[in-house]
Design an enzyme around this catalytic site. Structure first.
Site, PDB file in Angstrom:
ATOM      1  N   ASP A   1       2.780  -3.290  14.703  1.00  0.00           N
ATOM      2  CA  ASP A   1       3.856  -2.796  13.834  1.00  0.00           C
ATOM      3  C   ASP A   1       3.824  -1.278  13.897  1.00  0.00           C
ATOM      4  O   ASP A   1       2.821  -0.650  13.571  1.00  0.00           O
ATOM      5  CB  ASP A   1       3.642  -3.271  12.389  1.00  0.00           C
ATOM      6  CG  ASP A   1       4.772  -2.845  11.476  1.00  0.00           C
ATOM      7  OD1 ASP A   1       5.936  -3.039  11.856  1.00  0.00           O
ATOM      8  OD2 ASP A   1       4.495  -2.313  10.374  1.00  0.00           O
TER       9      ASP A   1
ATOM     10  N   ASP B   1       2.048  -3.453   6.365  1.00  0.00           N
ATOM     11  CA  ASP B   1       2.038  -3.253   7.813  1.00  0.00           C
ATOM     12  C   ASP B   1       1.317  -4.371   8.562  1.00  0.00           C
ATOM     13  O   ASP B   1       1.805  -4.880   9.575  1.00  0.00           O
ATOM     14  CB  ASP B   1       1.404  -1.898   8.137  1.00  0.00           C
ATOM     15  CG  ASP B   1       1.988  -0.782   7.287  1.00  0.00           C
ATOM     16  OD1 ASP B   1       3.132  -0.387   7.558  1.00  0.00           O
ATOM     17  OD2 ASP B   1       1.318  -0.349   6.334  1.00  0.00           O
TER      18      ASP B   1
ATOM     19  N   GLU C   1      -0.340   0.485 -23.055  1.00  0.00           N
ATOM     20  CA  GLU C   1       0.636  -0.113 -22.142  1.00  0.00           C
ATOM     21  C   GLU C   1       0.804   0.803 -20.926  1.00  0.00           C
ATOM     22  O   GLU C   1       0.591   2.007 -20.992  1.00  0.00           O
ATOM     23  CB  GLU C   1       1.968  -0.412 -22.803  1.00  0.00           C
ATOM     24  CG  GLU C   1       1.881  -1.432 -23.926  1.00  0.00           C
ATOM     25  CD  GLU C   1       1.202  -2.742 -23.514  1.00  0.00           C
ATOM     26  OE1 GLU C   1       1.221  -3.114 -22.319  1.00  0.00           O
ATOM     27  OE2 GLU C   1       0.621  -3.409 -24.396  1.00  0.00           O
TER      28      GLU C   1
END
Length: 516
Positions: free
Chosen positions: A333, A479, A204
């Site tokens: 950006d 972004d 896991e």
């Protein structure tokens, strides 16, 4: 009185004593088989022949060349069985003739861990050692797990957790004893500090800090660390360490090299023979739609939190020469520690289709550094930018957008926002609403009015990872997605090339804005 001769039981030809003896032998055979489970794993032939499990074989083999491995797989495909099998091989030194993975020729020190103390005990420990017994007032194990019963030595028990083993000695084929310790992520990173280990099996998905600590524990020994899990936690740091692009480069790939030390194997229901079509159908129907790709294919969950639940093949197109009549816009950006991102968009106005034809990400660069990269694509293309551009730079006191203008970038004179305030369910929506921009993009994608050139791998990487958690957008590698939203909001300012238009001589300029 004469003794009565034992009579054969009706229809068997055996006396009662012979039948009891046979039954005892069969029980002993079953008992020994149950305590030697590993010897029956991955046989040469039969319905569970190892050739029918190519992903498991690839995972084992990669251990010879890679210290870090990840078996990211769907449910019920045998990933935990595979992890338990390899761990048993290393602890006992009982490698099968066909084994091509890493081998240890002496006793080893290993850890095996799961999410909580209880899951470690009930899954990992049970897979390796079998069930717990309390015979004659003493606690022990049945030895019916993967490790042969006769190889299990002394056991110490963990305090405060009923029936959980702390450490156990395992007989190694070379002589001497291997040492296996059981741990859980619940105990925290600190519990994984300290001793060197030859190997760690994590069943896991572990938190990235615990994974890093286990990596340190195996560094000086040159040991192994391998994870087996279904990626139900989404695009976590651990998943992204092995799957930086969000999906495997080829969906049908058996496995892939991630780096010089990392190797990833992904497997789904179609990669194992023990799940028939009826079982797969039943499992799929019982699984919520947003979990189906994770549980059936081993793909990380984005599911109900995915911002653009659209098949990327539906928006992907091969690059082509863009007509001069299509207006264009660039969107920026801002970034520093996270990348600055630029996206170039062309707009087929007649059909109202947006085409993302170029993109770029750069880290820790100034407006002066970025300006040539933007201008070289075509200095006439208007550039959209977010509200951050109104912030003033500490040194000069000038707005960030103005610094780009001074470097010759064709920055628009207002920040990215829609022309008018919209409404949604009777309520006003801000002109710069993030949700309005995302809905605009999603609607276009779903209606065939948003396309992206197929070679823009960075854009598609972010597209796959873009998702929400607890209703909020995860600000991680988003972004280019943000820049795409700004370009969409300011599409009304997209411009066509100035006249006269002439193709730029490739010998004089590296980038031809007409092609993208």
């Amino acid at each position: 009185m004469a003794a009565v001769a034992a009579r054969p039981a009706a229809g068997t030809g055996l006396t009662r004593e012979q039948r009891l003896e046979l039954l005892a032998l069969l029980e002993e055979k079953a008992y020994r088989k149950a305590r030697r489970k590993m010897l029956g794993m991955f046989p040469e032939s039969g319905k569970h022949a190892r050739m029918l499990y190519p992903k498991h074989m690839q995972f084992f083999e990669a251990g010879a060349a890679y210290r870090e491995r990840c078996f990211m797989a769907g449910n019920r495909i045998g990933k935990t069985e595979g992890g338990a099998y390899e761990t048993t091989c290393h602890l006992t030194g009982r490698y099968p003739d066909w084994w091509t993975g890493r081998r240890f020729d002496k006793p080893v020190k290993f850890w095996a861990a799961g999410k909580t103390n209880e899951t470690t005990r009930d899954i990992v420990q049970a897979k390796l050692l079998g069930e717990i017994t309390h015979a004659s007032g003493r606690k022990g194990v049945t030895g019916t797990g993967m490790i042969p019963g006769e190889d299990i030595g002394s056991i110490t028990w963990k305090q405060g957790v009923p029936d959980m083993v702390d450490t156990v000695k395992i007989k190694h084929a070379s002589g001497g004893w291997s040492k296996l310790g059981f741990k859980s992520y619940q105990q925290g990173r600190g519990s994984f500090e300290g001793t060197e280990q030859d190997g760690v099996w994590l069943d896991e998905e572990p938190p990235i800090d615990i994974y890093g600590e286990c990596l340190i524990r195996t560094a000086t020994t040159g040991g192994l660390i391998y994870i087996t899990f279904t990626p139900l936690e989404g695009m976590s740091e651990t998943v992204m360490a092995f799957l930086p692009n969000g999906l495997p480069d080829a969906k049908d790939a058996v496995a892939s090299k991630v780096s010089a030390s990392k190797y990833l194997v992904m497997a789904g229901w179609n990669d194992v023979p023990h799940l028939d079509e009826k079982t797969k159908t039943e499992l799929l129907e019982a699984t919520p739609p947003y979990l189906r790709e994770a549980r059936s294919k081993g793909y990380p969950v984005l599911g109900s939190g995915r911002i653009f639940p659209v098949d990327e093949e539906a928006i992907k197109v091969q690059s082509f020469t863009i007509p001069d009549s299509w207006p264009r816009i660039c969107a920026l950006d801002f970034g520093w520690d996270h990348p600055s991102a630029m996206v170039w968009i062309a707009w087929d106005r007649d059909n109202d289709i947006i085409y993302v034809y170029d993109c770029l990400r750069v880290r820790e660069t100034t407006p002066k550094d970025q300006a040539p990269l933007i201008i070289s694509r075509a200095d006439w293309i208007p550039v959209a930018w977010p509200h951050d551009g109104l912030n003033t730079e500490k040194g000069s006191g000038e707005q960030l957008a103005e610094l780009y203008r001074k470097e010759g970038v064709n920055m628009l004179w207002e920040r990215a926002q829609y022309a008018e305030t919209g409404t949604e369910d009777g309520a006003k929506v801000s002109r710069s609403s993030v949700e309005a921009g995302l809905m605009d993009m999603l609607t276009r994608m779903q209606t065939g009015k948003w396309k992206v050139f197929a070679h823009l791998h960075d854009w598609f990487q972010e597209f796959r990872l873009y998702h929400r958690k607890d209703g909020k957008i995860v600000k991680l590698k988003d972004d280019l997605m943000s820049a795409s939203r700004y370009g969409t909001m300011m599409l009304r300012y997209a411009a066509t090339p100035p006249v006269p238009t002439t193709r730029i001589d490739p010998s004089r300029r590296k980038y031809d804005w007409r092609v993208g």
